[in-house]
Design a protein around this motif. Structure first.
Motif, mmCIF file in Angstrom:
data_model
loop_
_atom_site.group_PDB
_atom_site.id
_atom_site.type_symbol
_atom_site.label_atom_id
_atom_site.label_comp_id
_atom_site.label_asym_id
_atom_site.label_seq_id
_atom_site.Cartn_x
_atom_site.Cartn_y
_atom_site.Cartn_z
ATOM 1 N N ASP A 221 12.898 -62.279 -5.738
ATOM 2 C CA ASP A 221 11.684 -61.475 -5.668
ATOM 3 C C ASP A 221 12.041 -60.015 -5.932
ATOM 4 O O ASP A 221 12.746 -59.387 -5.134
ATOM 5 C CB ASP A 221 11.042 -61.623 -4.286
ATOM 6 N N ALA A 222 11.555 -59.480 -7.048
ATOM 7 C CA ALA A 222 11.868 -58.098 -7.423
ATOM 8 C C ALA A 222 11.402 -57.105 -6.367
ATOM 9 O O ALA A 222 11.950 -56.004 -6.258
ATOM 10 C CB ALA A 222 11.238 -57.773 -8.772
ATOM 11 N N ARG A 223 10.409 -57.479 -5.583
ATOM 12 C CA ARG A 223 9.872 -56.556 -4.582
ATOM 13 C C ARG A 223 10.840 -56.294 -3.434
ATOM 14 O O ARG A 223 10.598 -55.396 -2.617
ATOM 15 C CB ARG A 223 8.547 -57.088 -4.040
ATOM 16 N N PRO A 252 3.163 -56.606 -16.474
ATOM 17 C CA PRO A 252 2.011 -56.181 -15.669
ATOM 18 C C PRO A 252 2.297 -56.098 -14.173
ATOM 19 O O PRO A 252 1.479 -55.570 -13.428
ATOM 20 C CB PRO A 252 0.960 -57.245 -15.973
ATOM 21 N N TRP A 253 3.449 -56.615 -13.733
ATOM 22 C CA TRP A 253 3.828 -56.521 -12.319
ATOM 23 C C TRP A 253 4.740 -55.321 -12.034
ATOM 24 O O TRP A 253 5.189 -55.144 -10.914
ATOM 25 C CB TRP A 253 4.535 -57.802 -11.886
ATOM 26 N N SER A 254 5.001 -54.496 -13.038
ATOM 27 C CA SER A 254 5.951 -53.396 -12.859
ATOM 28 C C SER A 254 5.490 -52.395 -11.808
ATOM 29 O O SER A 254 6.314 -51.757 -11.144
ATOM 30 C CB SER A 254 6.183 -52.686 -14.199
ATOM 31 N N ASP A 255 4.169 -52.261 -11.637
ATOM 32 C CA ASP A 255 3.682 -51.290 -10.646
ATOM 33 C C ASP A 255 4.052 -51.689 -9.219
ATOM 34 O O ASP A 255 4.065 -50.844 -8.316
ATOM 35 C CB ASP A 255 2.181 -51.083 -10.781
ATOM 36 N N GLN A 256 4.370 -52.963 -8.992
ATOM 37 C CA GLN A 256 4.794 -53.382 -7.665
ATOM 38 C C GLN A 256 6.148 -52.780 -7.283
ATOM 39 O O GLN A 256 6.525 -52.767 -6.114
ATOM 40 C CB GLN A 256 4.853 -54.906 -7.583
ATOM 41 N N ILE A 257 6.870 -52.258 -8.265
ATOM 42 C CA ILE A 257 8.144 -51.593 -8.021
ATOM 43 C C ILE A 257 7.986 -50.074 -8.093
ATOM 44 O O ILE A 257 8.417 -49.351 -7.201
ATOM 45 C CB ILE A 257 9.209 -52.064 -9.030
ATOM 46 N N PHE A 258 7.354 -49.581 -9.168
ATOM 47 C CA PHE A 258 7.353 -48.123 -9.320
ATOM 48 C C PHE A 258 6.386 -47.414 -8.378
ATOM 49 O O PHE A 258 6.639 -46.270 -7.982
ATOM 50 C CB PHE A 258 7.148 -47.704 -10.783
ATOM 51 N N LYS A 259 5.290 -48.042 -7.987
ATOM 52 C CA LYS A 259 4.362 -47.379 -7.073
ATOM 53 C C LYS A 259 4.987 -47.097 -5.704
ATOM 54 O O LYS A 259 4.896 -45.976 -5.199
ATOM 55 C CB LYS A 259 3.075 -48.198 -6.932
ATOM 56 N N PRO A 260 5.627 -48.083 -5.063
ATOM 57 C CA PRO A 260 6.255 -47.783 -3.771
ATOM 58 C C PRO A 260 7.346 -46.716 -3.859
ATOM 59 O O PRO A 260 7.670 -46.070 -2.856
ATOM 60 C CB PRO A 260 6.844 -49.126 -3.347
ATOM 61 N N LEU A 261 7.907 -46.515 -5.052
ATOM 62 C CA LEU A 261 8.931 -45.494 -5.231
ATOM 63 C C LEU A 261 8.341 -44.129 -5.562
ATOM 64 O O LEU A 261 9.081 -43.169 -5.793
ATOM 65 C CB LEU A 261 9.900 -45.928 -6.341
#
Length: 412
Positions: A221-223, A252-261
């Protein structure tokens, strides 16, 4: 379990980036929750689209906007409740679709588009996947004189880029696609693009090449991505893995990583559907065919004739709505003798889009060792290998083959 680089996302973009990093001497682990090529990279028209020099812009003509507003087109469909939530993104997209900004986007994307076929060819040869490749281009049909006028005008606009195309009358079209029905009055045959008969198999084949050469694929899980000192750590089914560098290539799931950062990148999603069909009798297609006025594509695939719709503007996880696919199917049955559907339900995918019509490729400005490669919109399959090359060149200190500044993460 430590590597030089962890690549998050096993779609065509992530797999291609991993291969290019590996070819430059980096040890790479590719991480995804599913097997390679089973998300966005699975569902597309199979085009390696050398002819799409000008990005897909938002229409600015009142007549086109009025037509789409009726919500009856298989080319564009929307969920009314979703539009307010997407309004800021759509306004930015509209601004970037002005003639001047569209030209800027075209010039920015040109180096990637120009190299897309050659970069795929190199990987296809290495992976032994030439049986999936067709070099006959694709055909764009039109059914009305107005459609003919617009299609030829669009072709004229890209002549300056040296693209090869043939304008076909009905007899010439029949000679190249004998089993098309009589609806089209002509076509444009684009000669430079190549196509593949199974995008999922292509992506899996590239991933197999990675592991054959000593790379690794891990289910995870990348998250769970987190920093630990100078390392980046991700949890997989086999335990934690660490690397000094990590690539976010989750589409399209990239924001699940960059937003929390803490990154505010306007990543939007255009949804789309496809379905495979049989053919009636001995009918067959030789290459993909686009209905210029209908906005759908028919492509010969290993699983049948794949019908791919235009875009649907809806929430990421909104329930499926088969009406767009049904509309496209009704039109397609006047173009080609489709048989029965061969799958129990349509495939639904999500295209990761930025409003300025170019991806994010490069370093994250506030985190050492964090890199981005996402947002390829309608051209993920087309641009996967060439984007992976550019990213790998930047990550390893090699001189980039083109100016990477149009794709930088801090441009917004």
């Amino acid at each position: 379990m430590r590597y030089d680089v962890i690549v998050l996302g096993a779609g065509i973009v992530g797999v291609s980036a991993a291969l290019h990093l590996q070819s430059r001497g980096r040890s790479v682990c590719l991480v995804d929750r599913r097997s390679p090529g089973e998300e966005t990279s699975y569902g597309n028209a199979g085009l390696i689209e050398r002819a799409s020099v000008i990005p897909y812009a938002m229409p600015r003509q009142f007549s086109a906007l009025l037509r789409y507003s009726l919500n009856r087109s298989p080319e564009v469909r929307y969920r009314l409740a979703h539009l307010p939530r997407m309004s800021t993104w759509l306004f930015q997209y509209w601004l970037h679709s002005s003639p001047q900004r569209l030209l800027e986007a075209a010039n920015a994307m040109l180096p990637l588009i120009e190299h897309c076929v050659a970069e795929h060819d190199e990987l296809i040869d290495k992976a032994g996947l030439t049986h999936l490749l067709r070099r006959s281009g694709w055909i764009e049909t039109f059914r009305t004189l107005e459609g003919r006028k617009k299609a030829l005008a669009a072709a004229k606009d890209v002549e300056q880029y040296g693209l090869r195309y043939d304008v076909l009358d009905p007899a010439e079209l029949k000679a190249r696609e004998p089993h098309l029905l009589d609806a089209p009055i002509g076509a444009v045959h684009w000669r430079d693009p190549t196509t593949v008969s199974d995008p999922e198999a292509l992506t899996k084949g590239y991933a197999a090449l990675l592991t054959q050469q000593g790379g690794r694929f891990a289910s995870g899980d990348a998250r769970t991505l987190a920093q630990s000192g100078s390392d980046w750590v991700v949890m997989t089914e086999e335990g934690a893995i660490a690397a000094g560098q990590v690539v976010v290539a989750l589409g399209p799931w990239s924001d699940q990583i960059f937003k929390p950062l803490g990154y505010r990148i306007p990543l939007g999603v255009k949804r789309g559907y496809h379905m495979h069909f049989g053919s009636r009798g001995e009918a067959r297609l030789n290459q993909p065919v686009l209905d210029f006025e209908g906005g759908y594509v028919l492509t010969p695939m290993t699983k049948g004739i794949r019908l791919t719709t235009g875009i649907e503007l809806a929430a990421f996880d909104a329930p499926e709505d088969a009406r767009q696919l049904d509309q496209a199917e009704a039109l397609a049955r006047n173009l080609f003798p489709l048989g029965e559907r061969v799958e129990p339900k349509p495939w639904l995918g999500r295209r990761p889009c930025l409003p300025d019509m170019r991806p994010v490729i490069g370093a994250a400005p506030r985190h050492q060792g964090l890199w981005f490669c996402f947002g390829h919109a309608h051209h993920g399959l087309t641009l996967g290998p060439v984007s992976g090359r550019l990213l790998a060149e930047m990550m390893t200190g090699e001189a980039p083959f083109c100016d990477p500044s149009p794709y930088r993460a801090d441009r917004f």
